[in-house]
Design an enzyme around this catalytic site. Sequence first.
Site, PDB file in Angstrom:
ATOM      1  N   GLU A  30       0.826  -1.199   0.000  1.00 41.78           N
ATOM      2  CA  GLU A  30       0.000   0.000   0.000  1.00 41.78           C
ATOM      3  C   GLU A  30       0.867   1.259   0.000  1.00 41.78           C
ATOM      4  OE1 GLU A  30      -3.178  -2.480   2.749  1.00 41.78           O
ATOM      5  OE2 GLU A  30      -2.088  -0.757   3.604  1.00 41.78           O
ATOM      6  N   GLU A  61      -4.978  -6.227   2.841  1.00 44.89           N
ATOM      7  CA  GLU A  61      -3.864  -7.063   3.289  1.00 44.89           C
ATOM      8  C   GLU A  61      -4.050  -8.530   2.912  1.00 44.89           C
ATOM      9  OE1 GLU A  61      -5.323  -4.750   5.155  1.00 44.89           O
ATOM     10  OE2 GLU A  61      -3.697  -3.297   5.454  1.00 44.89           O
ATOM     11  N   PHE A  84       1.563  -1.448   8.864  1.00 47.76           N
ATOM     12  CA  PHE A  84       1.836  -1.582  10.294  1.00 47.76           C
ATOM     13  C   PHE A  84       1.531  -3.012  10.705  1.00 47.76           C
ATOM     14  CE2 PHE A  84       1.031   2.924   9.780  1.00 47.76           C
ATOM     15  CZ  PHE A  84       1.974   3.516  10.598  1.00 47.76           C
ATOM     16  N   ILE A  88      -1.483  -6.881   9.946  1.00 45.72           N
ATOM     17  CA  ILE A  88      -0.927  -8.077   9.317  1.00 45.72           C
ATOM     18  C   ILE A  88      -1.866  -9.279   9.408  1.00 45.72           C
ATOM     19  CG2 ILE A  88       0.282  -9.210  11.240  1.00 45.72           C
ATOM     20  CD1 ILE A  88       2.744  -9.417   9.435  1.00 45.72           C
ATOM     21  N   HIS A 130      -1.403   0.515  15.498  1.00 49.16           N
ATOM     22  CA  HIS A 130      -0.166   0.968  14.870  1.00 49.16           C
ATOM     23  C   HIS A 130       1.083   0.667  15.708  1.00 49.16           C
ATOM     24  CE1 HIS A 130      -3.135   3.168  12.546  1.00 49.16           C
ATOM     25  NE2 HIS A 130      -2.191   3.534  11.690  1.00 49.16           N
TER      26      HIS A 130
END
Length: 327
Positions: A30, A61, A84, A88, A130
């Site tokens: 991204e 993601e 970040f 994930i 984050h």
Amino acid sequence: MSNAITMIEAVNLALARAMTDDPDVILLGEDIATNGGVFRATVGLLEQFGERRVIDTPLAETMIGGLAVGMSTQGLRPVAEIQFMGFILPALDHLIAHAARMRNRTRGRLHCPLVLRAPFGGGIRAPEHHSESTETLMAHIPGLRVVIPSSPARAYGLLLAAIRCNDPVVFLEPKRIYRASKTLVEDNGQALPLDTCFTLREGGDITLICWGAVVQETLEAATRLADKGISCEVIDVATLNPIDHDTLLASVSRTGRCVIIHEAPRHGGMGAEIAATLAEKALLSLQAPIRRVTGYDAVMPYYRNEQIYLPSVEDIISAVEQTMEFV
């Protein structure tokens, strides 16, 4: 020729070197192309290598993880960025169910030479999702390497090794030290070994085991403890799966005492796994219980309160002094 650069510059340098050396290395993620990434890790690479090799993806993601698996099984070496670590999780389905199992599933006919990069950890006063430090989730998966650099030189060498590795690698970058300091890094294309701990400081009284951003606090604590007559050996684990237990066992067997430092929550953390192995294999060498200095078993707080959560130099010094006092 060596230049003094930051960790984020070392990541950029390693990516450029890998792409220059191997046309099969592809970057995706991204905002990594036009904007150069949220932390500018890929700045300038679109102009250097073109839009077919530096690819902006949608904010998806799951798709990024799936694309990386597909590319890697078809002869490419994708390096995917997740902005970040907190984002994930959607990609874990592909990493766990496919990438980590592909070699075994196909009996060696296919493998997944992919790298999934993600900034992780606290210390930049970020909002929710984050500042996570959930490396244990990935390190638990057989077939999935987890690598964490702690300096510009190790970021350069370990990232090159990860990209050249024929197995999937989660490469976690401690963003708190992205621009914290500059050290000399030579763009010579030489990788550092994976699956190996790095002994950053030798000592005879106690072993300090750490990784990621807290390596900096651990080294500072060791310097201050030396002024008090306590000689600390500092080991950067660097690869959390598989762990180089031999180096850790050799050090603790020699010093007889150990403190493990990590930013992640204490419960179920990698520090517990390391402590268990040391207790199983070096119990008779231990002169004191193993101590852990960790984050809390709570969600990372916001903004300035992150500093309350993160292990400090004083926390490490206190743990070491208590360990040294044990008789």
